[in-house]
Design a protein around this motif. Structure first.
Motif, short mmCIF file in Angstrom:
data_model
loop_
_atom_site.label_atom_id
_atom_site.label_comp_id
_atom_site.label_asym_id
_atom_site.label_seq_id
_atom_site.Cartn_x
_atom_site.Cartn_y
_atom_site.Cartn_z
N TYR A 62 0.82 -1.21 0.00
CA TYR A 62 0.00 0.00 0.00
C TYR A 62 0.86 1.26 0.00
CZ TYR A 62 0.92 0.89 4.98
OH TYR A 62 1.51 1.18 6.18
N GLU A 63 2.11 1.14 0.41
CA GLU A 63 3.01 2.29 0.41
C GLU A 63 3.26 2.81 -1.00
OE1 GLU A 63 6.49 1.01 2.43
OE2 GLU A 63 5.54 0.95 4.41
N ALA A 64 2.97 1.97 -2.00
CA ALA A 64 3.17 2.38 -3.39
C ALA A 64 2.05 3.27 -3.90
CB ALA A 64 3.30 1.15 -4.29
N ILE A 65 0.89 3.26 -3.24
CA ILE A 65 -0.22 4.07 -3.75
C ILE A 65 -0.72 5.12 -2.75
CG2 ILE A 65 -0.96 2.18 -5.27
CD1 ILE A 65 -3.37 1.79 -3.40
N VAL A 66 -0.56 4.89 -1.46
CA VAL A 66 -0.98 5.87 -0.45
C VAL A 66 0.15 6.87 -0.26
CG1 VAL A 66 -1.70 6.22 1.93
CG2 VAL A 66 -2.46 4.19 0.70
N SER A 67 -0.17 8.16 -0.31
CA SER A 67 0.87 9.18 -0.28
C SER A 67 1.65 9.14 1.04
CB SER A 67 0.26 10.57 -0.47
OG SER A 67 -0.53 10.92 0.65
N SER A 98 -0.22 11.28 -6.05
CA SER A 98 -0.88 12.14 -7.03
C SER A 98 -0.86 11.54 -8.43
CB SER A 98 -0.25 13.53 -7.03
OG SER A 98 1.14 13.44 -7.34
N ALA A 99 0.27 10.95 -8.84
CA ALA A 99 0.35 10.36 -10.18
C ALA A 99 -0.61 9.19 -10.32
CB ALA A 99 1.78 9.92 -10.47
N PHE A 100 -0.77 8.41 -9.24
CA PHE A 100 -1.68 7.27 -9.29
C PHE A 100 -3.13 7.73 -9.37
CE2 PHE A 100 -4.01 3.75 -7.09
CZ PHE A 100 -3.86 2.81 -8.09
N ALA A 101 -3.48 8.78 -8.61
CA ALA A 101 -4.83 9.34 -8.68
C ALA A 101 -5.12 9.85 -10.09
CB ALA A 101 -4.99 10.46 -7.67
N ASP A 102 -4.12 10.45 -10.73
CA ASP A 102 -4.29 10.91 -12.11
C ASP A 102 -4.59 9.74 -13.04
OD1 ASP A 102 -3.76 13.50 -11.33
OD2 ASP A 102 -1.65 13.43 -11.90
N ALA A 160 -4.25 0.83 -13.87
CA ALA A 160 -4.33 1.49 -12.57
C ALA A 160 -5.37 0.82 -11.68
CB ALA A 160 -4.65 2.96 -12.74
N TYR A 161 -6.49 0.43 -12.25
CA TYR A 161 -7.54 -0.22 -11.45
C TYR A 161 -7.15 -1.65 -11.09
CZ TYR A 161 -10.56 3.77 -11.98
OH TYR A 161 -11.08 5.04 -11.89
N ARG A 162 -6.41 -2.34 -11.96
CA ARG A 162 -5.89 -3.66 -11.59
C ARG A 162 -4.91 -3.52 -10.42
NH1 ARG A 162 -5.83 -4.51 -17.24
NH2 ARG A 162 -3.59 -4.11 -17.38
N ILE A 181 -5.44 -3.34 -2.50
CA ILE A 181 -6.40 -3.25 -1.39
C ILE A 181 -6.75 -4.59 -0.77
CG2 ILE A 181 -7.37 -1.11 -2.29
CD1 ILE A 181 -9.80 -2.73 -3.20
N GLN A 182 -6.37 -5.68 -1.45
CA GLN A 182 -6.66 -7.00 -0.87
C GLN A 182 -5.47 -7.56 -0.08
OE1 GLN A 182 -6.75 -10.37 -3.85
NE2 GLN A 182 -6.76 -8.65 -5.29
N THR A 183 -4.35 -6.83 -0.07
CA THR A 183 -3.18 -7.33 0.65
C THR A 183 -3.38 -7.20 2.16
OG1 THR A 183 -2.08 -5.17 0.62
CG2 THR A 183 -1.64 -6.66 -1.23
N PRO A 184 -2.79 -8.11 2.93
CA PRO A 184 -2.86 -8.01 4.40
C PRO A 184 -2.31 -6.68 4.91
CG PRO A 184 -2.06 -10.17 3.76
CD PRO A 184 -2.09 -9.35 2.50
N GLU A 185 -1.30 -6.12 4.22
CA GLU A 185 -0.70 -4.87 4.67
C GLU A 185 -1.69 -3.71 4.57
OE1 GLU A 185 2.49 -7.67 3.45
OE2 GLU A 185 0.63 -6.95 2.49
N PHE A 186 -2.40 -3.62 3.44
CA PHE A 186 -3.37 -2.53 3.28
C PHE A 186 -4.52 -2.70 4.26
CE2 PHE A 186 -7.19 -0.60 1.51
CZ PHE A 186 -6.75 0.69 1.24
N LEU A 187 -5.05 -3.91 4.39
CA LEU A 187 -6.16 -4.17 5.30
C LEU A 187 -5.76 -3.86 6.74
CD1 LEU A 187 -7.47 -7.49 3.71
CD2 LEU A 187 -8.53 -5.22 3.53
N ALA A 188 -4.53 -4.19 7.10
CA ALA A 188 -4.05 -3.89 8.45
C ALA A 188 -3.91 -2.38 8.65
CB ALA A 188 -2.72 -4.59 8.71
N TYR A 189 -3.45 -1.68 7.61
CA TYR A 189 -3.32 -0.22 7.68
C TYR A 189 -4.68 0.44 7.92
CZ TYR A 189 -3.00 4.51 5.72
OH TYR A 189 -3.11 5.87 5.53
#
Length: 322
Positions: free
Chosen positions: A14-19, A50-54, A90-92, A98-106
């Motif tokens: 998730y660190e790759a997409i969350v600022s 920001s680039a990912f949101a774009d 981007a949607y893939r 968002i299904q990774t344990p790291e993102f869910l734990a965050y």
């Protein structure tokens, strides 16, 4: 951690997409969520890189490519797509993160809800686009996953509107109780890359007011991504019997009082509110008639009716928020 995808090799964490600034403020977001009223929620600006949101905005599906057929079988002002991984790289990527344990734990650390589960079907979620004039009545969401025995716990919404002003409507509204108080306690403008996370309970009433875009901007619409998260269990005191989305029709505006002279806008508002209620009542009568007719046809007919009813509710009417 990295993972190969159809769009190449990229970091799935998730660190790759969350600022970075959002990740560094995790503690303050958790406190804001816990202390928020009228129910637990948090508003986080510049949530994604920001680039990912774009990229997500560039790949956002055209209105006509989504499900925009209303309950009456006619084209409506809202379009949704739940097959998000198929929309583009981007949607893939979003789906895989968002299904990774790291993102869910965050997200669990921010909300205090452990054991969060991702919904691979995006039932009721996915991309949401609403055109001018479209409202979303105050409601509480369905409380169980339609096909699993999971409790619905969180809504996470990311807005993708580069241009939006508060007086254009479409503001996310959070209510204490729309039956007792028709005025929202909190209103959130759906600005670009703004994220709202809120708890899904029997009192998390939310919706948005009618969109009123300027006459010279017919190209605009309200765009968002809605993600829903579940758990296998929830506290007994928060558990209720299974139900679908529960809507409350909008009440008369506060300025409608004795002595008030109706304007053209007031008359249009009255006609809209009456039309919504008439449509709601018509649907209820028709649904009741179909149930009675199915009962007349015996058990098999009743089962067929219920299956069709579930399909319509979950593919067209259930939409959460946002």
């Amino acid at each position: 951690m990295s993972k190969a995808s159809r769009s190449g090799t990229f970091q799935v964490s998730y660190e790759a997409i969350v600022s970075p600034s959002v990740r560094q403020s995790e503690g303050s977001h958790a406190r804001a969520f816990a202390e928020a009223q009228p129910f637990r929620h948090v508003v986080i600006d510049d949530f994604l890189e920001s680039a990912f949101a774009d990229e997500l905005l560039r790949e956002f599906p055209a209105f006509e490519n989504g499900n925009y057929i209303g309950d009456d079988g006619r084209p409506g002002g809202k379009s949704t797509v739940d097959a998000m991984p198929q929309l583009g790289p981007a949607y893939r990527r979003l789906d895989e993160v968002i299904q990774t344990p790291e993102f869910l734990a965050y997200i669990g650390r921010i909300t205090g809800i452990e054991g969060l589960l991702y919904d691979p079907f995006y039932l009721g979620g996915g991309t949401h686009e609403n055109r001018n004039g479209q409202p979303l009545s105050a409601h509480i969401d369905f409380n169980y996953h339609p096909s699993e025995r999971w409790h619905r716990r969180l809504n996470l919404i990311v807005y993708l509107n580069r241009e939006w002003q508060a007086d254009w409507g479409g503001l996310l509204e959070l209510y204490r109780d729309p039956y007792a108080d028709p005025q929202p306690s909190v209103r959130v403008t759906p600005l670009f890359n703004r994220c709202v996370i809120f708890e899904t309970t029997e009192s998390s009433w939310h919706g948005f007011d009618p969109i009123r875009l300027p006459a010279d901007r017919p190209d605009l619409s309200r765009k968002s991504i809605a993600l829903y998260f579940y758990t296998k269990d929830r506290p007994a005191e928060e558990t209720a019997a299974r139900h679908t989305t529960h809507y409350v029709n909008r009440q008369l505006p506060e300025h409608f009082s004795a002595g008030h002279t109706l304007t053209e806008s007031d008359v249009a508002t009255l006609r809209e509110l009456i039309s919504v209620r008439d449509s709601h009542m018509k649907n209820l009568y028709e649904e009741n008639g179909r149930l009675l007719q199915a009962q007349d046809k015996g058990f098999a007919g009743h089962i067929l009716y219920l299956m069709k009813r579930l399909y319509v509710r979950y593919r067209r009417r259930i939409s959460a928020s946002r």
